[in-house]
Scaffold this active site. Structure first.
Site, PDB file in Angstrom:
ATOM      1  N   CYS A 191      -0.032 -18.742  -0.237  1.00  0.00           N
ATOM      2  CA  CYS A 191      -0.690 -19.856   0.444  1.00  0.00           C
ATOM      3  C   CYS A 191      -2.101 -20.023  -0.105  1.00  0.00           C
ATOM      4  O   CYS A 191      -2.820 -19.030  -0.268  1.00  0.00           O
ATOM      5  CB  CYS A 191      -0.831 -19.564   1.934  1.00  0.00           C
ATOM      6  SG  CYS A 191       0.721 -19.552   2.825  1.00  0.00           S
ATOM      7  N   TYR A 223       7.494 -15.764  10.515  1.00  0.00           N
ATOM      8  CA  TYR A 223       7.598 -17.225  10.627  1.00  0.00           C
ATOM      9  C   TYR A 223       8.971 -17.567  11.218  1.00  0.00           C
ATOM     10  O   TYR A 223       9.783 -16.675  11.507  1.00  0.00           O
ATOM     11  CB  TYR A 223       7.320 -17.883   9.274  1.00  0.00           C
ATOM     12  CG  TYR A 223       5.904 -17.556   8.820  1.00  0.00           C
ATOM     13  CD1 TYR A 223       4.804 -17.977   9.579  1.00  0.00           C
ATOM     14  CD2 TYR A 223       5.653 -16.771   7.706  1.00  0.00           C
ATOM     15  CE1 TYR A 223       3.499 -17.638   9.222  1.00  0.00           C
ATOM     16  CE2 TYR A 223       4.347 -16.432   7.330  1.00  0.00           C
ATOM     17  CZ  TYR A 223       3.279 -16.869   8.103  1.00  0.00           C
ATOM     18  OH  TYR A 223       1.986 -16.519   7.757  1.00  0.00           O
ATOM     19  N   ARG A 227      13.496 -15.201   1.024  1.00  0.00           N
ATOM     20  CA  ARG A 227      12.622 -14.037   1.173  1.00  0.00           C
ATOM     21  C   ARG A 227      12.817 -13.498   2.581  1.00  0.00           C
ATOM     22  O   ARG A 227      12.708 -14.238   3.554  1.00  0.00           O
ATOM     23  CB  ARG A 227      11.172 -14.416   0.941  1.00  0.00           C
ATOM     24  CG  ARG A 227      10.264 -13.218   1.018  1.00  0.00           C
ATOM     25  CD  ARG A 227       8.845 -13.572   0.664  1.00  0.00           C
ATOM     26  NE  ARG A 227       8.492 -12.955  -0.595  1.00  0.00           N
ATOM     27  CZ  ARG A 227       7.230 -12.646  -0.933  1.00  0.00           C
ATOM     28  NH1 ARG A 227       6.228 -12.937  -0.151  1.00  0.00           N
ATOM     29  NH2 ARG A 227       6.971 -12.061  -2.079  1.00  0.00           N
TER      30      ARG A 227
HETATM   31  C1  LIG Z   1      -3.480 -15.156  -0.596  1.00  0.00           C
HETATM   32  C2  LIG Z   1      -2.076 -14.761  -0.241  1.00  0.00           C
HETATM   33  C3  LIG Z   1      -1.202 -15.726   0.229  1.00  0.00           C
HETATM   34  C4  LIG Z   1       0.130 -15.400   0.535  1.00  0.00           C
HETATM   35  N1  LIG Z   1       0.992 -16.389   0.894  1.00  0.00           N
HETATM   36  C5  LIG Z   1       2.310 -16.107   1.000  1.00  0.00           C
HETATM   37  C6  LIG Z   1       3.264 -17.152   1.139  1.00  0.00           C
HETATM   38  O1  LIG Z   1       2.936 -18.340   1.079  1.00  0.00           O
HETATM   39  N2  LIG Z   1       4.565 -16.797   1.308  1.00  0.00           N
HETATM   40  C7  LIG Z   1       4.969 -15.491   1.315  1.00  0.00           C
HETATM   41  O2  LIG Z   1       6.156 -15.228   1.480  1.00  0.00           O
HETATM   42  N3  LIG Z   1       4.090 -14.495   1.122  1.00  0.00           N
HETATM   43  C8  LIG Z   1       2.794 -14.775   0.939  1.00  0.00           C
HETATM   44  N4  LIG Z   1       1.910 -13.775   0.654  1.00  0.00           N
HETATM   45  C9  LIG Z   1       2.421 -12.405   0.442  1.00  0.00           C
HETATM   46  C10 LIG Z   1       2.641 -12.165  -1.064  1.00  0.00           C
HETATM   47  O3  LIG Z   1       3.600 -13.054  -1.601  1.00  0.00           O
HETATM   48  C11 LIG Z   1       3.060 -10.725  -1.330  1.00  0.00           C
HETATM   49  O4  LIG Z   1       4.318 -10.489  -0.752  1.00  0.00           O
HETATM   50  C12 LIG Z   1       2.060  -9.696  -0.815  1.00  0.00           C
HETATM   51  O5  LIG Z   1       0.737 -10.091  -1.121  1.00  0.00           O
HETATM   52  C13 LIG Z   1       2.306  -8.312  -1.397  1.00  0.00           C
HETATM   53  O6  LIG Z   1       2.262  -8.365  -2.807  1.00  0.00           O
HETATM   54  P1  LIG Z   1       0.973  -7.860  -3.656  1.00  0.00           P
HETATM   55  O7  LIG Z   1       0.736  -6.427  -3.253  1.00  0.00           O
HETATM   56  O8  LIG Z   1       1.407  -8.011  -5.084  1.00  0.00           O
HETATM   57  O9  LIG Z   1      -0.201  -8.729  -3.301  1.00  0.00           O
HETATM   58  C14 LIG Z   1       0.567 -14.065   0.393  1.00  0.00           C
HETATM   59  C15 LIG Z   1      -0.331 -13.096  -0.048  1.00  0.00           C
HETATM   60  C16 LIG Z   1      -1.620 -13.431  -0.385  1.00  0.00           C
HETATM   61  C17 LIG Z   1      -2.551 -12.361  -0.928  1.00  0.00           C
END
Ligand SMILES: Cc1cc2nc3c(=O)[nH]c(=O)nc-3n(C[C@H](O)[C@H](O)[C@H](O)COP(=O)(O)O)c2cc1C
Length: 376
Positions: free
Chosen positions: A26, A184, A232
């Site tokens: 997001c 959600y 997901r």
């Molecule tokens: C800024 C931000 C926005 C995110 N928005 C979403 C989203 O729109 N949909 C979703 O399923 N997960 C969202 N996530 C979760 C990430 O897709 C991811 O699953 C989570 O950050 C863990 O991965 P990482 O350790 O590589 O950051 C978001 C994470 C971050 C940091």
């Protein structure tokens, strides 16, 4: 050594040039659901990042399904036009990435402030809206009390998922992902912690899966066969009375039977009361179990940062793809550096060719261990 991470993968009908995915994130920056110049630059930079798939952030299928006033949507013609402008521009830049989009409905976590505004429920002066959920239970203290969905509400939201998916396909997205995670709406309905209904949508696991499965079925039937479809999941609530990995395996089998091509195994988010045991690769075992027990392709995500770790996850058959979120915000060139470390070949746009390791020793000068790994 040949890198498996850098080999192509057939995600249903869509061939990904490698198994590296930019996770949906997001941006909280849209105008009434419409993408703008922020999204334009965000999508464009990942088009040529070398990643095999770029997943656009959680995109609401109806206006009240947005998390915040800044969330992206696909509920109007203006939303569709704005997203098309960004996608067309990102494609014109050139690059290997295929483009997908996550569609969802925020349920009782809707009507919230952007994270940098506090991330709580919108206050009366901030133009809040009424939220919906499986049951009339707020996400947390101080959050809006949602209306429990009735039959007409379920039907309207299912239709909105179909309409949103069709808009996504019309714009040219090749992958659609149903957001069934993080508390959600669809996860809210799946989890016994948040779903206390006693009708056909609550109670047994089968009843809780009824609506999410009906959405998946309707979207798969509506989308062209050239578009890959996945979901997901929050593959566990990390609570014995909650949604479990065993439940996720059953759901993944059903989704596969409907024709879904992949599952991304995330976790948590149904209530803030449960703490998630975050550590490097902590969700990889969830992807591994779904892959082996449901026989569907999986994407692992969650604190995967190190290229060798990403390689090991894919090479050992724990998941077919890895998704990275924050690592890509920190370093949009992650793929180029991973290729150097793993001795693989990454895509560079010709304008930036001169930073290839054969032509520029820069990375090796600042990170000698990277040079060592690349030479092995
Ligand atoms: C800024 C931000 C926005 C995110 N928005 C979403 C989203 O729109 N949909 C979703 O399923 N997960 C969202 N996530 C979760 C990430 O897709 C991811 O699953 C989570 O950050 C863990 O991965 P990482 O350790 O590589 O950051 C978001 C994470 C971050 C940091």
């Amino acid at each position: 050594m040949t890198s498996k991470l850098f080999t192509p993968f057939d995600l249903g009908p869509v061939r990904l040039p490698n198994r590296i995915v930019v996770a949906p994130m997001c941006q909280y920056s849209a105008d009434d659901g419409s993408a703008n110049d922020w999204h334009l630059q965000h999508w464009m930079q990942f088009a040529y990042s070398g990643a095999g798939l770029f997943m656009v952030e959680a995109t609401a299928v109806e206006r009240h399904g947005r998390i915040t006033h800044g969330c992206l949507g696909l509920y109007s013609d203006s939303n569709e036009d704005a997203a098309k402008r960004c996608l067309d521009a990102a494609r014109r830049v050139g690059g290997p990435a295929r483009f997908g989009i996550q569609i969802g409905h925020a349920g009782r976590k809707a009507s919230a402030q952007r994270p940098w505004e506090g991330g709580k429920a919108l206050e009366p002066r901030q133009d809040p809206w009424a939220t919906v959920a499986a049951s009339s239970i707020p996400f947390d203290q101080g959050w809006h009390t949602p209306d429990a969905l009735d039959e007409a509400g379920f039907s309207r939201i299912r239709d909105a998922f179909v309409a949103g998916a069709l808009r996504a396909a019309r714009i040219g997205f090749e992958v659609v992902e149903l957001h069934m995670a993080h508390g959600y709406l669809l996860h809210n309905i799946l989890s016994p912690i948040s779903n206390r209904r006693t009708d056909q949508y609550g109670g047994s696991r089968e009843s809780r899966m009824r609506f999410p499965l009906s959405v998946a079925r309707a979207v798969r039937a509506a989308l062209p066969t050239s578009v890959a479809l996945g979901a997901r999941l929050s593959a566990t609530d990390w609570h014995e009375q909650g949604w479990t990995i065993e439940d996720s395996v059953v759901l993944a089998r059903e989704l596969k039977a409907i024709g879904l091509d992949f599952i991304c195994a995330s976790s948590g988010g149904v209530t803030p009361a449960i703490k998630v045991p975050v550590a490097p690769g902590y969700q990889v075992p969830l992807a591994e179990r779904i892959r082996s027990e449901a026989g569907i392709a999986t994407r692992a995500v969650g604190l995967i940062v190190d290229p060798a770790h990403a390689e090991q996850i894919v090479a050992s058959g724990k998941a077919d793809m890895v998704a990275l979120a924050r690592a890509f915000l920190d370093n949009p060139r992650w793929v180029w550096h991973a290729a150097q470390r793993l001795g693989a070949k990454a895509f560079y746009p010709p304008q930036y060719e001169r930073v290839r390791d054969a032509q520029w020793p820069g990375l090796k000068l600042v990170r000698p261990e990277g040079a060592k790994a690349a030479a092995e």
